[in-house]
Motif scaffolding. Structure first.
Motif, PDB file in Angstrom:
ATOM      1  N   GLY A 117      40.935  25.350  38.312  1.00  0.00           N
ATOM      2  CA  GLY A 117      41.863  26.434  38.595  1.00  0.00           C
ATOM      3  C   GLY A 117      41.136  27.696  39.002  1.00  0.00           C
ATOM      4  N   TYR A 118      39.978  27.925  38.401  1.00  0.00           N
ATOM      5  CA  TYR A 118      39.153  29.086  38.743  1.00  0.00           C
ATOM      6  C   TYR A 118      38.761  29.022  40.220  1.00  0.00           C
ATOM      7  N   ALA A 119      38.306  27.830  40.650  1.00  0.00           N
ATOM      8  CA  ALA A 119      37.915  27.655  42.051  1.00  0.00           C
ATOM      9  C   ALA A 119      39.111  27.827  42.980  1.00  0.00           C
ATOM     10  N   ALA A 120      40.285  27.385  42.547  1.00  0.00           N
ATOM     11  CA  ALA A 120      41.479  27.525  43.373  1.00  0.00           C
ATOM     12  C   ALA A 120      41.836  28.991  43.577  1.00  0.00           C
ATOM     13  N   ASN A 121      41.776  29.782  42.516  1.00  0.00           N
ATOM     14  CA  ASN A 121      42.101  31.196  42.636  1.00  0.00           C
ATOM     15  C   ASN A 121      41.103  31.935  43.513  1.00  0.00           C
ATOM     16  N   ILE A 122      39.816  31.756  43.221  1.00  0.00           N
ATOM     17  CA  ILE A 122      38.804  32.473  43.990  1.00  0.00           C
ATOM     18  C   ILE A 122      38.827  32.032  45.452  1.00  0.00           C
ATOM     19  N   GLY A 123      38.884  30.719  45.672  1.00  0.00           N
ATOM     20  CA  GLY A 123      38.861  30.211  47.035  1.00  0.00           C
ATOM     21  C   GLY A 123      40.057  30.639  47.851  1.00  0.00           C
ATOM     22  N   THR A 124      41.235  30.657  47.227  1.00  0.00           N
ATOM     23  CA  THR A 124      42.450  31.007  47.955  1.00  0.00           C
ATOM     24  C   THR A 124      42.472  32.478  48.333  1.00  0.00           C
ATOM     25  N   ILE A 125      42.197  33.357  47.380  1.00  0.00           N
ATOM     26  CA  ILE A 125      42.228  34.793  47.676  1.00  0.00           C
ATOM     27  C   ILE A 125      41.144  35.146  48.685  1.00  0.00           C
ATOM     28  N   LEU A 138      47.416  42.335  33.658  1.00  0.00           N
ATOM     29  CA  LEU A 138      46.982  41.341  32.680  1.00  0.00           C
ATOM     30  C   LEU A 138      46.714  39.971  33.313  1.00  0.00           C
ATOM     31  N   ASN A 139      46.500  39.946  34.616  1.00  0.00           N
ATOM     32  CA  ASN A 139      46.199  38.679  35.279  1.00  0.00           C
ATOM     33  C   ASN A 139      44.906  38.063  34.752  1.00  0.00           C
ATOM     34  N   HIS A 140      44.801  36.744  34.899  1.00  0.00           N
ATOM     35  CA  HIS A 140      43.649  35.994  34.411  1.00  0.00           C
ATOM     36  C   HIS A 140      42.357  36.413  35.120  1.00  0.00           C
ATOM     37  N   ALA A 141      41.239  36.200  34.451  1.00  0.00           N
ATOM     38  CA  ALA A 141      39.932  36.576  34.993  1.00  0.00           C
ATOM     39  C   ALA A 141      39.660  35.939  36.346  1.00  0.00           C
ATOM     40  N   SER A 142      40.156  34.723  36.568  1.00  0.00           N
ATOM     41  CA  SER A 142      39.906  34.069  37.854  1.00  0.00           C
ATOM     42  C   SER A 142      40.620  34.786  38.996  1.00  0.00           C
ATOM     43  N   ILE A 143      41.776  35.371  38.716  1.00  0.00           N
ATOM     44  CA  ILE A 143      42.464  36.184  39.729  1.00  0.00           C
ATOM     45  C   ILE A 143      41.680  37.458  39.973  1.00  0.00           C
ATOM     46  N   VAL A 185      49.952  39.203  43.502  1.00  0.00           N
ATOM     47  CA  VAL A 185      49.475  38.085  42.685  1.00  0.00           C
ATOM     48  C   VAL A 185      49.851  38.313  41.230  1.00  0.00           C
ATOM     49  N   THR A 186      50.384  37.271  40.606  1.00  0.00           N
ATOM     50  CA  THR A 186      50.715  37.352  39.186  1.00  0.00           C
ATOM     51  C   THR A 186      50.594  35.979  38.532  1.00  0.00           C
ATOM     52  N   ASP A 187      50.216  35.968  37.264  1.00  0.00           N
ATOM     53  CA  ASP A 187      50.441  34.775  36.452  1.00  0.00           C
ATOM     54  C   ASP A 187      51.944  34.639  36.244  1.00  0.00           C
ATOM     55  N   SER A 188      52.407  33.416  35.992  1.00  0.00           N
ATOM     56  CA  SER A 188      53.810  33.264  35.591  1.00  0.00           C
ATOM     57  C   SER A 188      53.936  33.393  34.081  1.00  0.00           C
ATOM     58  N   VAL A 189      53.078  32.685  33.332  1.00  0.00           N
ATOM     59  CA  VAL A 189      52.996  32.830  31.879  1.00  0.00           C
ATOM     60  C   VAL A 189      51.643  33.456  31.562  1.00  0.00           C
ATOM     61  N   PHE A 190      51.664  34.542  30.795  1.00  0.00           N
ATOM     62  CA  PHE A 190      50.435  35.260  30.470  1.00  0.00           C
ATOM     63  C   PHE A 190      49.870  34.732  29.157  1.00  0.00           C
ATOM     64  N   MET A 214      51.952  35.308  45.466  1.00  0.00           N
ATOM     65  CA  MET A 214      51.171  34.196  44.932  1.00  0.00           C
ATOM     66  C   MET A 214      51.353  34.177  43.421  1.00  0.00           C
ATOM     67  N   VAL A 215      51.703  33.010  42.874  1.00  0.00           N
ATOM     68  CA  VAL A 215      51.990  32.874  41.449  1.00  0.00           C
ATOM     69  C   VAL A 215      51.105  31.793  40.848  1.00  0.00           C
ATOM     70  N   ASP A 216      50.385  32.160  39.792  1.00  0.00           N
ATOM     71  CA  ASP A 216      49.514  31.225  39.080  1.00  0.00           C
ATOM     72  C   ASP A 216      50.289  30.631  37.908  1.00  0.00           C
ATOM     73  N   GLU A 217      50.562  29.324  37.989  1.00  0.00           N
ATOM     74  CA  GLU A 217      51.352  28.614  36.985  1.00  0.00           C
ATOM     75  C   GLU A 217      50.463  27.842  36.002  1.00  0.00           C
TER      76      GLU A 217
END
Length: 400
Positions: A117-125, A138-143, A185-190, A214-217
């Motif tokens: 998931g970390y690679a997906a966030n970094i690679g996509t952005i 409060l988004n995740h560190a990968s975002i 960009v946001t997480d859906s569940v924090f 973009m929503v991180d689920e």
């Protein structure tokens, strides 16, 4: 003059701030298991069995026989590893089958699986290379790291506050070039507060300015609504979220991450996302594991069992007098003081319950907490043991 790294000094600084962490070996990934202190190079010496309320294995599928058999079959029929980047020879039928199922679950044309998931966030952005990212505070560190790598500018809006997002977009629009590309960009569940982003108002704000959403689920995939989807599907917003992202390593009991969206998005990312292009493909066994876990999430009542456990725990903890944040399967039990939270976590372990203390800088000062994460496979006895432990330990620490 020296030009090396004094890592001992850095570790001492972490010790002084009570921020140094240590590995702990688990005997298995299940609702109950035994743990051992970090053995360094030696064999682990396991202690007594404990009940685990500290795992993201929300559906309890990591040790499920059906999922284990799928992992074995994937390895035996395709291979233990992909062997190369998926753009070389590492793209297998197992990957494609998983991506078809993910796309169907998420209501999109296609999906693309990354190594994490970390690679997906970094690679996509990074691949989208937005002029401005508007990111929940409060988004995740990968975002956050994805924004650092790929965004020309990052604007942080107040947590779960669509009006603050809209205000910041209006301010930025007054000075923006007409051809800028914006990404919200946001997480859906924090994961620390256990709350849910207000996705519909966020989509409204994005639409107003022509931005992408973009929503991180990560903490939602497989858990919400019918069909094994996430909050996006539960809220009926599949057609309003441009990039859906998530992990395979939590409720789906595997490893890896994914993005889901339209054909053009997937085709572009498989060509331009460096963390996809230059990484060995996800192992076939991991892909097969995630596919079977997704099937179980979609076709059984496993998620309902989880929500029943969540309701019982929340009611029991609040009845004792604890403040429990959020509205999801993540139950943050607020303690307040950093020292009290650490002591409470230790006393819970004395009662055979593993639930971690979360303290600053991960959460704001004065909001240290115990993060309780139940699984669908926790029994009635497990739940009772957890509640009894919170009652006794809380009284001993003086937080009840």
């Amino acid at each position: 003059m020296t030009y090396g790294f004094d890592l001992d000094a850095r570790l001492e600084q972490r010790d002084a701030r009570n921020l140094r962490r240590h590995l702990e070996v688990a005997e298995s990934v299940s609702a109950r298991t035994r743990f051992a202190d970090d053995p360094k190079g030696g064999p682990p010496a396991f202690g007594d069995e404990m009940v685990v309320f500290a795992s993201n294995n929300y559906l309890g599928l990591a040790d499920d026989g059906r999922v284990q058999r799928a992992a074995e079959l994937g390895a035996r029929t395709v291979g233990t590893g992909a062997g190369a980047s998926r753009l070389v020879t590492g793209d297998t039928r197992v990957h494609r089958a998983l991506e078809r199922d993910l796309a169907a679950c998420k209501g999109t044309e296609r999906a693309l699986v990354f190594s994490s998931g970390y690679a997906a966030n970094i690679g996509t952005i990074d691949a989208l290379a937005p002029d401005v990212v508007f990111s929940d505070e409060l988004n995740h560190a990968s975002i956050i790291d994805g924004c650092r790598v790929g965004a020309s500018e990052t604007v942080v809006y107040d947590h779960c506050d669509p009006e603050d997002l809209r205000d910041k977009m209006e301010t930025r629009a007054a000075e923006a070039d007409v051809d800028e590309q914006w990404l919200v960009v946001t997480d859906s569940v924090f994961s620390m507060d256990g709350d849910i982003a207000p996705l519909s108002p966020l989509a409204d704000a994005a639409d107003e300015y022509g931005a992408w959403l973009m929503v991180d689920e990560a903490h939602a995939t497989g858990l919400f609504g019918d069909g094994g989807g996430g909050v996006v599907q539960h809220k009926g917003l599949s057609d309003r979220v441009d990039v859906q992202l998530g992990t395979l390593s939590k409720a789906l009991a595997s490893q890896g991450g994914y993005i889901a969206g339209d054909e053009a998005l997937v085709e572009y990312l498989l060509n331009a996302a460096r963390s996809f292009v230059f990484s060995t493909g996800l192992s076939p066994s991991s892909a097969a594991t995630a596919r079977e876990a997704l099937r179980i999430a979609r076709e059984t009542d496993r998620a309902t069992e989880l929500w029943d456990t969540v309701a019982t725990l929340r009611d029991g903890l609040e009845t004792m007098g604890y403040e429990v944040l959020g509205e999801t399967q993540i139950l943050p039990v607020v303690v307040g003081d950093r020292g009290d939270a650490l002591e409470l976590a230790e006393r819970l372990r004395d009662h055979g319950v593993v639930a971690p203390a979360i303290r600053p800088p991960t959460v704001p000062e004065g909001t240290s907490r115990i993060r309780v994460a139940p699984m669908a496979t926790h029994s009635a006895d497990d739940i009772a043991q957890c509640l009894d432990a919170f009652q006794s330990a809380g009284a001993a620490v003086g937080v009840l």
